[in-house]
Design an enzyme around this catalytic site. Structure first.
Site, mmCIF file in Angstrom:
data_model
loop_
_atom_site.group_PDB
_atom_site.id
_atom_site.type_symbol
_atom_site.label_atom_id
_atom_site.label_comp_id
_atom_site.label_asym_id
_atom_site.label_seq_id
_atom_site.Cartn_x
_atom_site.Cartn_y
_atom_site.Cartn_z
ATOM 1 N N ASP A 146 -5.275 13.082 22.307
ATOM 2 C CA ASP A 146 -3.991 12.927 21.623
ATOM 3 C C ASP A 146 -4.003 13.513 20.218
ATOM 4 O OD1 ASP A 146 -2.912 11.757 23.793
ATOM 5 O OD2 ASP A 146 -2.826 9.727 23.003
ATOM 6 N N ASN B 164 -4.799 8.420 2.136
ATOM 7 C CA ASN B 164 -5.252 7.746 3.351
ATOM 8 C C ASN B 164 -5.844 8.737 4.357
ATOM 9 O OD1 ASN B 164 -4.941 5.066 2.808
ATOM 10 N ND2 ASN B 164 -3.094 4.782 4.033
ATOM 11 N N ASP C 56 0.824 -1.210 0.000
ATOM 12 C CA ASP C 56 0.000 0.000 0.000
ATOM 13 C C ASP C 56 0.858 1.260 0.000
ATOM 14 O OD1 ASP C 56 -2.216 -1.546 -0.016
ATOM 15 O OD2 ASP C 56 -2.833 -1.128 2.046
ATOM 16 N N GLY C 57 2.046 1.182 0.602
ATOM 17 C CA GLY C 57 2.927 2.339 0.605
ATOM 18 C C GLY C 57 3.355 2.749 -0.790
#
Length: 566
Positions: free
Chosen positions: A439, A409, A330-331
């Site tokens: 966060d 993404n 996917d990268g």
């Protein structure tokens, strides 16, 4: 001795005189004691409380003023987004009219002159793609006019009529009643009088047609206002969750291969694929400069492989490339999408990584898959991207931004190395959403729903569902649950001035930017999706990916220990 005055905290003023013998007058003493008792009876906290109340009211006034200013900025951004959307729709309609015989560039010039947008310098960047299209249209019409004039002067009326008929056929083919508009083919080179391609020029770009594929629907009707084909590029004015099919109208000529770095198996497969595509399919092939150097180190046979130099040539790749092949996980798909800042050619992702939700093709059968894809038709998934802008507090207007940055993404806003909770004000168009304390926050596409958003508690969403995921990261409030917002909204995330620390924004896990107090991040759906080829169809590939990649709902079958029902 002259009398002395003792001023109390209130209005009481006691005057006492001291006689020469040193004893106080009894009346003066009684008056002094009474004043002291009254002073003691008053609440010392009352004055302090009054000051605190006044300070609190002042702070509330300041907070309201800051919120009104933030809402004003959000309103201005929403208005700008609405202008941009109207411009895109107007542009698409004008392009359709152009290929039906309407003089597009005269209409566009008139509209541009009369529009109030020409007074807003910040909107010029939205008009640049249209101006480039205008020049291409003028150049095409000029060439046709010169060719017609030349042939009329030579008395070749028959060939002139053939030229006109071919132009009409292209127009009818482009805007047929049952097809999504497939406009003229981009040409990178001129043609001579004998209609032969001039040497040393790149071949024309392949054209294709997109259509909806509905199971059980025999009408085969297509919608022009959903997905349009603009001069070889895919753009979407609206989205749809229906399955989309791609059919080539001319044979693909150019393929770009993007590979995962530092992998021996990927390097070997890339060399084999390049050789096969060249010898068997006669295609022009582009690779990255790094890959070309590796291929030439292996053998001088690969001299035919093309590459690029600099950002300028990368920006023009979409005008030359018909198909993108990725070898990795996917990268690698994310890297391929980041190379194209505008329209993206169809992507064929091969699985050569450890985990992949967007790579349905297996490398062992690459010849079979590529042969089928080059012949067509194929099912594709339109993976939508987010377009992000960073607006600094010192910006003079809403159009003085950093970006745009496109993400496939997600974009993440977190607290970085700070020990303080992130404090973020979030707006959706003109509406205040919430104040995020925790966060951080994730704004994700539906394709990225199986990535960071899923780990933070978000839902898994089909990649063709039009929407933006709004997912908090470890929120301070247990009632803060994830949202799925419609794809047409504009989201604004701002660091308030009373924030105890800075925030950090990252885009698909890279390009990290610091957001100081007063800075804002604006996100909306980008008009250019990433079309990825499907092995079966969008739904089957999505379900297979979560079954194989996540082992979703995988459990042992419950054993039967009791009597069966009669």
């Amino acid at each position: 001795m002259a009398p002395s005055k003792v001023n109390s905290a209130g209005d009481a003023s006691v005057s006492c005189s001291q006689p020469e013998n040193g004893f106080l007058n009894s009346l003066s003493l009684l008056s002094s004691e009474k004043a002291v008792q009254e002073l003691l009876q008053q609440s010392p906290v009352q004055s302090t409380d009054d000051h605190l109340i006044e300070f609190s009211d002042a702070m509330r006034t300041v907070a309201k003023a800051l919120r009104r200013a933030a809402e004003g900025k959000a309103s201005a951004q929403a208005e700008a987004a609405e202008w941009k959307r109207k411009y895109e729709l107007e542009r698409a309609r004008n392009l359709l009219l152009e290929h039906k015989g309407y003089n597009f560039y005269e209409k566009l010039e008139s509209w541009w002159t009369q529009s109030s947008l020409c007074n807003a310098m910040g909107m010029i960047r939205f008009m640049l793609p249209c101006l480039f299209c205008l020049e291409n249209c003028k150049e095409r019409d000029r060439k046709i006019s010169e060719e017609q004039s030349h042939r009329e002067n030579n008395g070749d009326d028959e060939r002139t009529e053939n030229l006109a008929s071919r132009s009409n056929e292209q127009s009818e083919q482009c805007c047929g009643s049952n097809g999504i508009c497939s406009h003229e083919v981009l040409r990178d080179g001129d043609r001579d009088s004998a209609s032969k391609v001039v040497p040393n020029k790149c071949a024309r770009k392949a054209s294709f047609k997109l259509s909806w594929c509905c199971k059980g629907d025999q009408s085969d009707q297509h919608k022009h206002d959903i997905v349009s084909f603009e001069r070889g590029n895919i753009t979407t004015a609206e989205r749809s969750s229906k399955q989309i099919s791609l059919k080539w109208e001319s044979q693909p000529q150019t393929v770009i291969i993007l590979t995962k770095p530092n992998s021996t198996s990927v390097r070997i497969l890339c060399a084999e694929m390049v050789r096969w595509l060249r010898e068997q399919k006669k295609l022009d092939i582009y690779v990255e400069p790094r890959v070309r150097a590796e291929l030439l180190t292996e053998s001088s046979y690969y001299n035919f492989v093309h590459t690029w130099k600099g950002e300028t040539e990368i920006m023009l790749l979409h005008t030359k490339v018909d198909l993108v092949v990725t070898l990795g996980g996917d990268g690698t798909v994310l890297w391929a999408a980041s190379m194209f800042k505008g329209p993206v050619p169809p992507v064929v992702p091969f699985s050569l990584g450890s985990l992949g939700f967007m790579t349905p093709f297996h490398s062992e059968r690459y010849q079979e898959y590529l042969d089928s894809i080059l012949k067509g038709p194929i099912s594709i998934t339109l993976r939508h991207r987010l377009q992000c802008h960073v607006i600094r507090e010192a910006a003079k207007n809403e159009y003085e931004t950093e970006g745009p940055i496109l993400v496939l993404n997600e974009v993440t806003i977190d607290r970085g190395i700070s020990s303080y909770l992130t404090n973020l004000e979030c707006y959706c168009d003109n509406s205040f959403v919430t104040c995020v304390q925790g966060d951080g926050l994730i704004l994700s596409t539906t394709s990225g729903s199986t990535a960071y958003s899923l780990a933070a508690g978000g839902s898994m969403v089909h990649p063709q569902v039009p929407g933006i995921l709004f997912t908090p990261i470890c929120p301070h409030s247990l009632s803060f649950r994830p949202l799925i917002l419609p794809e047409h909204v504009t989201l604004r995330v701002q660091v308030p001035f009373n924030s105890r620390s800075h925030a950090w924004a990252s885009f698909d896990g890279k390009d990290r930017k610091r957001l100081a107090a007063g800075d804002a991040l604006v996100c909306s759906m980008a008009p250019w999706p990433v079309p990825t080829a499907c092995q079966v169809d969008s739904t089957s590939d999505f379900l297979n990916s979560i079954h194989d990649g996540l082992h979703w709902n995988l459990r042992k079958t419950q054993s039967f220990d009791g009597p069966r029902d009669a």
